[in-house]
Design an enzyme around this catalytic site. Structure first.
Site, PDB file in Angstrom:
ATOM      1  N   HIS A   1       0.876  -1.174   0.000  1.00 25.32           N
ATOM      2  CA  HIS A   1       0.000   0.000   0.000  1.00 25.32           C
ATOM      3  C   HIS A   1       0.912   1.223   0.000  1.00 25.32           C
ATOM      4  CE1 HIS A   1      -2.275  -3.013   2.428  1.00 25.32           C
ATOM      5  NE2 HIS A   1      -3.354  -2.471   1.929  1.00 25.32           N
TER       6      HIS A   1
ATOM      7  N   ASP B   1       2.355   2.037   3.359  1.00 27.16           N
ATOM      8  CA  ASP B   1       3.331   1.087   3.936  1.00 27.16           C
ATOM      9  C   ASP B   1       4.748   1.564   3.677  1.00 27.16           C
ATOM     10  OD1 ASP B   1       1.092  -0.522   4.235  1.00 27.16           O
ATOM     11  OD2 ASP B   1       1.556  -1.762   2.491  1.00 27.16           O
TER      12      ASP B   1
HETATM   13  C1  XLS Z   1      -7.292  -6.707   4.501  1.00 28.64           C
HETATM   14  C2  XLS Z   1      -6.842  -6.940   3.146  1.00 28.64           C
HETATM   15  C3  XLS Z   1      -5.726  -6.026   2.662  1.00 28.64           C
HETATM   16  C4  XLS Z   1      -5.610  -6.091   1.177  1.00 28.64           C
HETATM   17  C5  XLS Z   1      -4.883  -4.951   0.568  1.00 28.64           C
HETATM   18  O1  XLS Z   1      -8.000  -7.481   5.095  1.00 28.64           O
HETATM   19  O2  XLS Z   1      -6.496  -8.274   2.993  1.00 28.64           O
HETATM   20  O3  XLS Z   1      -4.540  -6.338   3.290  1.00 28.64           O
HETATM   21  O4  XLS Z   1      -5.035  -7.271   0.743  1.00 28.64           O
HETATM   22  O5  XLS Z   1      -5.448  -3.735   0.870  1.00 28.64           O
END
Ligand code: XLS
Ligand code: NI
Ligand code: NI
Length: 435
Positions: A99, A102
């Site tokens: 993301h 991140d």
């Molecule tokens: C959350 C999601 C997230 C997605 C990406 O539950 O799995 O991590 O994979 O935004």
């Protein structure tokens, strides 16, 4: 500088090894059904769980021991890039996902955030060029910041919609810069808390509006990653619009997004929706929309998204059966959207956990390949649906029958013979392939 000085490149050593930092089943160059394991599995590592997650939970403070914290948020962000690529290289993992938040600190304004992203992704690009490691997908985090309390594209506040659009534009610019193969939309808070104050139609129309803007912008900058919706039924919202694969497909079809969008399916999201992981993959395959997977598993006794590393061979086998039936997962991959448990707080747990996940998927692949070679499921299904290959069944399938002709047939064939499925026997035979 090395962040994991005591860990060498992880090698395949087979089941007899007592080296915890070795693969026991994942042998990247081993050929399975005509392709290397590496090509089949296309593993990816998630930046958020591996680099930024601190082990805190609603009842406790951070516990994870990490050696990459710097003096400033930007210094930490740069250290993380170094440490992340060290992990990828030492594990021999060729893809990663992140993301925007991140990798780069948000700073005090959107402008500062974008500058930080540019600086850090320059560094990421250098690392990618040096190592050949590729971007499976990136995404915009449009759920953590307080402005997203009511969602992003589905927010009641149009300024939040605009802010989200800016983040998605930046996400696509980065995707182009880094050669991203997919771009994910997980609708973090794209749902509602209460229907009492929610205009569901407007909110869903707005989500589709943002997706269409993303498609148009991709065309404009001449970068077309495979767009993916990642369904999840709840958490953090009490109800999320992309509940499960079937719901997301209805959305994709309603808004005419079939040509550009497929699904990114996650194990723990499937179980939260009351499905198995393989059910979600099978639904996606029915629509020719299986794009990529987030590999993890839920805790059998807990009702939330624990995102555990996959260690259940039965489950990974059935996942790999679906991926083989799909003809592979490329340009998607198997992204470990998995986090170490709070009690696995040591640095080396990041390696041990990924090795466990990779080995469990390798075992799943080998078992699924053996099942395919033995035509285990084909024979089972051919036999079970045999009535549709001849006689009246073949005519139904060919579209040659109608209610009247079938009534005539049914009146003349009133004694229907049903056969037992012997399901316990089937499950026990399946076990023979697993261990
Ligand atoms: C959350 C999601 C997230 C997605 C990406 O539950 O799995 O991590 O994979 O935004
Ligand atoms: Ni996910
Ligand atoms: Ni998740």
């Amino acid at each position: 500088m090395a962040y994991f000085e005591n860990i060498n490149k992880v090698q395949y050593e087979g089941v007899k090894t007592d080296n915890p930092f070795a693969f026991r089943h994942y042998n990247p160059e081993e050929i399975v059904l005509g392709k290397t394991m590496k090509e089949h599995l296309r593993f990816g590592i998630a930046y958020w769980h591996t680099m930024t997650q601190d082990g805190s939970d609603p009842f406790g403070s951070p516990v994870n021991i990490r050696n990459w914290c710097g003096e400033t948020p930007m210094e930490t962000a740069k250290n993380r890039v170094e440490a992340f690529f060290e992990i990828l290289e030492k594990l021999g993992v060729e893809y990663f996902c992140f993301h925007d938040v991140d990798v780069a600190p948000e700073g005090d304004s959107l402008e500062e955030f974008f500058q930080n992203i540019d600086e850090i992704t320059d560094l990421i690009k250098e690392k990618m060029d040096q190592t050949g490691i590729k971007l499976l997908w990136n995404t915009a985090n449009m759920f953590s910041n307080p402005r997203f309390v009511n969602g992003a594209a589905s927010s009641n506040n149009a300024d939040v919609f605009a802010h989200s659009a800016a983040q998605v534009k930046k996400g696509l610019d980065i995707s182009k810069k880094l050669g991203g193969e997919n771009y994910v939309f997980w609708g973090g808070r794209e749902g509602y808390e209460s229907l009492l104050n929610t205009d569901m139609k407007l909110e869903q129309d707005n989500i589709a509006r943002l997706f269409k803007m993303a498609i148009a912008y991709g065309e404009k900058i001449n970068h077309k990653p495979q767009f993916l919706i990642e369904p999840k039924p709840k958490e953090p919202s009490s109800h999320q619009y992309d509940y499960d694969a079937a719901t997301a497909m209805a959305f994709i079809q309603k808004y005419g997004l079939e040509g550009d969008f497929k699904l990114n399916l996650e194990g723990n999201h499937a179980t939260l929706a009351g499905h198995t992981f393989e059910h979600e993959l099978a639904v996606a395959r029915c629509y020719d929309a299986l794009g990529s997977i987030d590999a993890n598993q839920g805790h059998p006794l807990l009702g939330w998204d624990t995102d555990e590393f996959p260690t259940n061979v039965h489950d990974t086998t059935l996942v790999m059966v679906e991926l083989l039936e799909n003809g592979g997962i490329a340009p998607g991959g198997i992204n470990f959207d998995s986090k170490v448990r709070r009690s696995s707080f040591a640095m080396e747990d990041l390696f041990l956990a990924h090795i466990a996940g990779m080995d469990t998927y390798a075992r799943g692949l080998k078992a699924a390949a053996a099942l395919k070679e033995a035509r285990f499921f084909d024979e089972l299904k051919e036999k079970r649906y045999a009535s549709y290959t001849t006689g009246i069944g073949a005519k139904i399938v060919a579209g040659e029958e109608d209610l009247e002709s079938l009534t005539t047939y049914a009146l003349a064939n009133d004694e229907i013979k049903m056969e037992s499925d012997h399901l316990e026997f089937v499950k026990s035979r399946l076990n023979d392939f697993l261990f």
